[in-house]
Scaffold this motif. Structure first.
Motif, mmCIF file in Angstrom:
data_model
loop_
_atom_site.group_PDB
_atom_site.id
_atom_site.type_symbol
_atom_site.label_atom_id
_atom_site.label_comp_id
_atom_site.label_asym_id
_atom_site.label_seq_id
_atom_site.Cartn_x
_atom_site.Cartn_y
_atom_site.Cartn_z
ATOM 1 N N VAL A 57 67.463 55.075 102.675
ATOM 2 C CA VAL A 57 67.716 56.042 101.279
ATOM 3 C C VAL A 57 66.709 55.834 100.430
ATOM 4 N N GLN A 58 66.336 57.295 99.648
ATOM 5 C CA GLN A 58 65.149 57.406 98.978
ATOM 6 C C GLN A 58 65.924 58.128 97.855
ATOM 7 N N LEU A 59 65.559 57.955 96.563
ATOM 8 C CA LEU A 59 65.799 58.411 95.324
ATOM 9 C C LEU A 59 64.640 58.878 94.653
ATOM 10 N N GLN A 60 64.335 60.267 94.293
ATOM 11 C CA GLN A 60 63.242 60.657 93.651
ATOM 12 C C GLN A 60 63.798 61.265 92.303
ATOM 13 N N ALA A 61 63.380 60.617 91.218
ATOM 14 C CA ALA A 61 63.620 61.074 89.785
ATOM 15 C C ALA A 61 62.782 62.078 89.406
ATOM 16 N N SER A 62 63.162 62.916 88.455
ATOM 17 C CA SER A 62 62.089 64.028 88.033
ATOM 18 C C SER A 62 62.672 64.538 86.769
ATOM 19 N N GLY A 63 62.017 65.258 85.828
ATOM 20 C CA GLY A 63 62.562 65.911 84.737
ATOM 21 C C GLY A 63 62.166 65.313 83.324
ATOM 22 N N GLY A 64 61.573 64.268 83.474
ATOM 23 C CA GLY A 64 61.313 63.431 82.127
ATOM 24 C C GLY A 64 60.216 64.277 81.341
ATOM 25 N N GLY A 65 59.824 63.792 80.241
ATOM 26 C CA GLY A 65 58.978 64.565 79.464
ATOM 27 C C GLY A 65 58.990 64.263 78.040
ATOM 28 N N LEU A 66 58.194 65.055 77.022
ATOM 29 C CA LEU A 66 58.186 64.890 75.675
ATOM 30 C C LEU A 66 59.193 65.870 74.966
ATOM 31 N N VAL A 67 59.970 65.533 74.094
ATOM 32 C CA VAL A 67 60.799 66.400 73.242
ATOM 33 C C VAL A 67 60.937 66.035 72.017
ATOM 34 N N GLN A 68 61.179 67.150 71.097
ATOM 35 C CA GLN A 68 61.823 66.712 69.776
ATOM 36 C C GLN A 68 63.059 66.206 69.606
ATOM 37 N N ALA A 69 63.234 65.554 68.589
ATOM 38 C CA ALA A 69 64.620 65.152 68.343
ATOM 39 C C ALA A 69 65.766 66.318 68.086
ATOM 40 N N GLY A 70 66.743 66.463 68.628
ATOM 41 C CA GLY A 70 67.821 67.236 68.806
ATOM 42 C C GLY A 70 67.591 68.379 69.987
ATOM 43 N N GLY A 71 66.626 68.058 70.574
ATOM 44 C CA GLY A 71 66.249 68.852 71.713
ATOM 45 C C GLY A 71 67.090 68.404 72.948
ATOM 46 N N SER A 72 66.673 69.014 74.252
ATOM 47 C CA SER A 72 67.583 68.767 75.379
ATOM 48 C C SER A 72 66.570 68.403 76.459
ATOM 49 N N LEU A 73 66.950 67.817 77.441
ATOM 50 C CA LEU A 73 66.161 67.681 78.910
ATOM 51 C C LEU A 73 67.274 67.392 79.935
ATOM 52 N N ARG A 74 66.762 67.928 81.182
ATOM 53 C CA ARG A 74 67.654 67.678 82.365
ATOM 54 C C ARG A 74 66.949 66.894 83.210
ATOM 55 N N LEU A 75 67.477 65.609 83.589
ATOM 56 C CA LEU A 75 66.729 64.836 84.679
ATOM 57 C C LEU A 75 67.566 65.215 85.964
ATOM 58 N N SER A 76 66.606 65.115 87.202
ATOM 59 C CA SER A 76 67.148 65.349 88.359
ATOM 60 C C SER A 76 66.836 64.115 89.230
ATOM 61 N N CYS A 77 67.716 63.713 90.189
ATOM 62 C CA CYS A 77 67.462 62.651 90.924
ATOM 63 C C CYS A 77 67.683 63.319 92.455
ATOM 64 N N ALA A 78 66.596 63.404 93.392
ATOM 65 C CA ALA A 78 66.959 64.111 94.616
ATOM 66 C C ALA A 78 67.317 62.844 95.578
ATOM 67 N N VAL A 79 68.451 62.894 96.339
ATOM 68 C CA VAL A 79 68.863 61.822 97.209
ATOM 69 C C VAL A 79 68.689 62.310 98.530
ATOM 70 N N SER A 80 68.268 61.386 99.242
ATOM 71 C CA SER A 80 68.061 61.530 100.801
ATOM 72 C C SER A 80 68.370 60.108 101.523
#
Length: 114
Positions: free
Chosen positions: A1-24
């Motif tokens: 089983v492998q999990l690969q997370a991505s999508g992090g970063g720098l954002v201003q307060a009030g903003g949005s981000l979407r994190l992804s976790c690829a599952v195998s």
């Protein structure tokens, strides 16, 4: 089983981000999937989880702002984060619990500036 997370970063307060976790190695919908985070100086904490029996659950601090979902076709678990606050700054980890074992992906850093 492998999990690969991505999508992090720098954002201003009030903003949005979407994190992804690829599952195998497993089908995400057959496992209990979760996102955790570890804020600076704090222990790792559960943010959101999704499973066939319990449905979706959220930490009180993110209810109404974060949404966890699974795309089986893409073999990916998402964490949609809206109305981000500086207190959401943390390393976010994807977790799978399957057949009595827990699996962790590497973390992805989310930084929310004020």
């Amino acid at each position: 089983v492998q999990l690969q997370a991505s999508g992090g970063g720098l954002v201003q307060a009030g903003g949005s981000l979407r994190l992804s976790c690829a599952v195998s190695g497993i089908t995400a919908s057959s496992a209990f999937m979760a996102w955790y985070r570890q804020r600076p100086g704090n222990e790792r904490e559960l943010v959101a989880s999704i499973g066939n029996v319990r449905g979706t659950r959220y930490a009180d601090s993110v209810k109404g702002r974060f949404t966890i979902s699974v795309d089986n076709a893409k073999k990916t678990v998402y964490l949609e984060m809206n109305s981000l606050k500086p207190d959401d700054t943390a390393v976010y980890f994807c977790n799978a619990y399957f057949r009595g074992r827990g699996y962790w992906g590497q973390g992805t850093l989310v930084t929310v500036s004020s």
